[in-house]
Design an enzyme around this catalytic site. Structure first.
Site, PDB file in Angstrom:
ATOM      1  CG  PHE B 365      -1.960  -1.027   1.276  1.00  0.00           C
ATOM      2  CD1 PHE B 365      -2.268  -1.766   0.156  1.00  0.00           C
ATOM      3  CD2 PHE B 365      -2.655  -1.282   2.445  1.00  0.00           C
ATOM      4  CE1 PHE B 365      -3.245  -2.744   0.190  1.00  0.00           C
ATOM      5  CE2 PHE B 365      -3.643  -2.257   2.490  1.00  0.00           C
ATOM      6  CZ  PHE B 365      -3.934  -2.985   1.366  1.00  0.00           C
ATOM      7  CG  LEU B 370      -2.838   1.532  -2.905  1.00  0.00           C
ATOM      8  CD1 LEU B 370      -2.953   0.061  -2.601  1.00  0.00           C
ATOM      9  CD2 LEU B 370      -3.964   1.949  -3.819  1.00  0.00           C
ATOM     10  CE1 TYR B 371      -5.425   2.676   2.450  1.00  0.00           C
ATOM     11  CE2 TYR B 371      -4.178   1.257   3.887  1.00  0.00           C
ATOM     12  CZ  TYR B 371      -5.341   1.556   3.220  1.00  0.00           C
ATOM     13  OH  TYR B 371      -6.402   0.719   3.353  1.00  0.00           O
ATOM     14  N   GLY B 372      -0.454   6.815   0.866  1.00  0.00           N
ATOM     15  CA  GLY B 372       0.703   7.687   1.031  1.00  0.00           C
ATOM     16  C   GLY B 372       1.944   6.845   1.204  1.00  0.00           C
TER      17      GLY B 372
END
Lengths: 274, 448
Positions: B365, B370-372
């Site tokens: 991720f 996706l999440y930084g």
């Protein structure tokens, strides 16, 4: 120093270890084993041209050169690293291609392949792949020409059905929604068009949702009975997981017991044993 | 309990797969018993680079302390710092050196654009933590500049800010000219994480982009952390020593053999087959049960040794997949799917008993927007994600970074290029596996 020859074989007959892929006796388990097995040739059920693939991916115009992330390896040379000498770069890496992707959304309604199995399939069959880890969609990133080479295999064979598997770079929503009256997965961007006349599904937009100059025919969509035979997902209204539950649980229990034992760092005390 | 039928000796092979040391006692790989490992940890800990070119630019333009900090009234447009770097270097050395024959080193790099300062052992011994090089070196640089150019007290503060950045208004040297291989203690995820703050880019730069050596160096710093944090003790000691030997030091040539066998056509899955081949033939795992479908469930004979085999395979799979695409980003995907496929394929536990697979999932991720998060090369083991796996994940990340051919936005050359220069004379960094093997043969004898 090379290890002695006997160390390179799993048993005294000189046989190599044969991958098993997953436990289970049902058709779902068999499908999983077939799809994951790189020695199993996936059955081809439709023909797509290279032009179709390029248009569908939507990263470059047909005939346009591949965009590059860096110069070709022949020009730049490589650092002195023994691993680079024994690991052959893919054609895309050699040429310095940019990284591109294809993304799939797979319906929970008997799609032949779904996200978790896709990730494993890619890593069993393809070199130089980068697979995302998501539930409702799954991107596959590769060097552009390597990607185009494997995409054909993913779209032309039994693991893809145009009604319940979809190529969607963006606006992927739909994998868990009920199918429409024609048995096609919901798509907010309406990239596909089902034609009742010939029972075929056409891609009228590329994976980004941009309209194509000519539709791409993905052929007849499979009926539900056929999909039920091809799917590798367990469902209570098809092959129930309970049928293979015993074998799966034995496998997973082994993993978890060893994990606990390893985390504890000693033999487990009697009270903690199952 | 460890299986006593398998002796705890390993044969170590170099990055070409050549045997370099036989019957190396496992205990000798413990950093506290291995002088090569201790030397590497010490050398890294006492080193800092001050970017003099950046100091000059800051003072010339008045942009002190990084972006949004423009103070023209502090600017010294005519300060010829780079012209008199040798004199500044001499002044720094005179301040830092504690005695004539100590091991202090102050050298110029990049045609005088940077100065590397290695503090003497006495200063390091007197320090409570690893921040001495940045603070002592930085202070010495500030004082040397002020004295060399006879700067007035009203502008001397600008020199300090040009070197230290916004510190102490910030917790790190934001916008400053201090380039340390370590992050600051206030950014540590937990106590004892100092050695884990070394980024993948720094490690790859020290190893000159050699994948196997990058993994080895990364393992060395992780071992330093394990000692520091009390993880290399008692029941977990053998687990990590074996993991270090097999994953980072190419024990029994397992990693190299697997990569060589699968280098041309292999995939992550096929590397699993290589590892299983060796594990079965060497009696590390055995058949537990054959299920009605014909599926065989395996169980480890020696759980810790199996974990080391699995970790070696994880690195080999990384080298095969990331090496094939000459692209670092897929390392998270390889770690994740290697472990999942291995567990579902055999019923054996995955690397570090589930920790590696969890780390890999979040890393996927974080490195894929996706999440930084950040890029593979910027990752270090002092990260909320990578901290979760002790020892085993970071070598894969470093090997992947080393194999990248130019897809990274922040590659090692750009972010940490100087580190390839400053340790080139230290044999332990140049040939980590050989040095550690030799030292282990000396130090491990009779140590239990």
């Amino acid at each position: 120093m090379q290890m002695p020859e006997k160390n390179k074989r799993s048993n005294q007959k000189g046989e190599r270890y044969r991958p098993q892929f997953c436990p289970g006796k049902t058709t779902v388990a068999k499908n999983r084993r077939n799809y994951l097995n790189p020695d199993y040739k996936l059955k081809k059920i439709r023909d797509l041209t290279d032009v179709d693939i390029t248009k569908l991916l939507g990263f470059r115009a047909v005939g346009e050169v591949y965009k590059s992330a860096h110069p070709p390896l022949d020009e730049t040379g490589e650092p002195d690293c023994p691993i680079r000498q024994i690991v052959e770069p893919t054609p895309g890496a050699k040429a310095g291609d940019a990284i591109r992707f294809i993304q799939f959304t797979d319906s929970i309604y008997f799609a032949p392949l779904m996200s978790t199995m896709r990730a494993r399939l890619y890593h069993w069959r393809f070199r130089g792949c980068d697979v995302g880890a998501l539930s409702g969609r799954i991107p596959l990133e590769m060097r552009e020409r390597d990607l185009e080479a494997v995409v054909k295999q993913l779209l032309e064979t039994e693991i893809f059905d145009p009604a319940v598997n979809a190529v969607r770079a963006i606006t992927v929503h739909g994998h868990s929604l009920r199918l429409d009256e024609n048995g096609v997965m919901f798509d907010a961007k309406r990239r596909t068009l089902y034609s009742p006349k010939d029972n075929c599904v056409y891609y009228i937009k590329d994976q980004w949702g941009r309209t194509l100059d000519a539709p791409i025919n993905f052929g007849r969509k499979a009926d539900e009975e056929e999909l039920k035979k091809r799917t590798c997902a367990y469902r209570t209204d098809n092959v129930d997981f309970k049928e293979d539950e015993g074998e799966f649980l034995k496998t997973i229990n082994g993993v978890y017991e060893s994990r606990v034992r390893g985390g504890w760092g000693r033999e487990l005390p009697a009270a903690a044993k199952p | 309990m460890p299986n006593k039928t398998i002796p705890d000796y390993v044969n170590l092979h170099d990055d070409h797969g050549k045997l370099i040391a036989e019957k190396v006692p496992l205990d000798g790989l413990d950093p506290v018993r291995n002088r090569a490992l201790m030397k590497m940890l010490y050398e890294l800990k006492r080193t800092v680079i001050i970017d003099l070119a950046k100091v000059e630019k800051s003072l010339r333009t008045g942009e002190i302390g990084g972006e949004y900090c423009r103070m023209p009234h502090y600017a010294m447009p005519d300060l010829p710092l780079l012209e008199r770097v040798e004199k500044v270097r001499e002044r720094i050395e005179s301040l830092v050196r504690t005695s004539k024959d100590d091991d202090c080193k102050v050298e110029l790099l990049e045609k005088g654009r940077q100065v590397v300062i290695k503090l003497p052992r006495s200063t390091m011994d007197a320090s409570a933590d690893y921040t001495a090089p940045a603070l002592v070196g930085g202070s010495a640089a500030v004082q040397s500049i002020v004295e060399e150019f006879d700067i007035s007290p009203f502008k001397a503060q600008a020199c300090s800010s040009a070197v230290f950045g916004r510190y102490p208004s910030t917790i790190d040297f934001k916008g400053g000219a201090i380039n340390s291989p370590f992050g600051v203690p206030l950014r540590l995820e937990h106590l004892g994480y100092g050695y884990r703050t070394v980024t993948s880019n720094v490690i790859v730069s020290i190893a000159n982009r050699n994948a196997m050596k990058s993994a080895a160096l990364s393992g060395c710093f992780e071992m330093g952390y394990l000692v520091n944090a009390g993880n290399l003790l008692g029941r977990y000691k053998r687990l990590y020593l074996l993991g270090f030997a097999y994953e980072c030091l190419n024990a029994d040539n397992l990693t190299y053999d697997s990569v060589k066998a699968q280098g041309k056509n292999g995939t992550t899955g096929k590397v699993i087959c290589e590892v299983m081949d060796r594990a079965i033939s060497n009696n590390v795992v055995r058949k537990k049960e054959t299920l009605p479908s014909g599926f065989t469930v395996y169980e480890p004979v020696d759980l810790e040794l199996w974990n080391a085999y699995a970790a070696s395979g994880m690195l080999a799979a990384t080298m095969v997949n990331c090496g094939a695409s000459r692209c670092a980003h897929s390392v998270s995907s390889v770690m994740l799917n290697y472990n999942e496929m291995l567990a579902m394929e055999t019923g054996l536990p995955d690397v570090e008993f589930g920790r590696a697979v969890g780390t890999a999932l979040l890393l996927d991720f974080l490195t894929h927007a996706l999440y930084g998060g950040g890029e593979v090369g910027l990752m270090n083991a002092n990260h909320p994600n990578l901290k979760t796996t002790k020892l085993f994940a970071m070598p894969c990340v470093c090997a992947a970074t080393a194999l990248d051919a130019g897809t990274l936005t922040y590659p090692p050359e750009k972010m940490a290029g100087s580190f390839s220069q400053i340790f080139k004379d230290v044999r332990e960094f140049r040939d980590p596996i050989e040095s550690i093997a030799e030292a282990a043969l000396e130090g491990g004898k009779g140590s239990g």
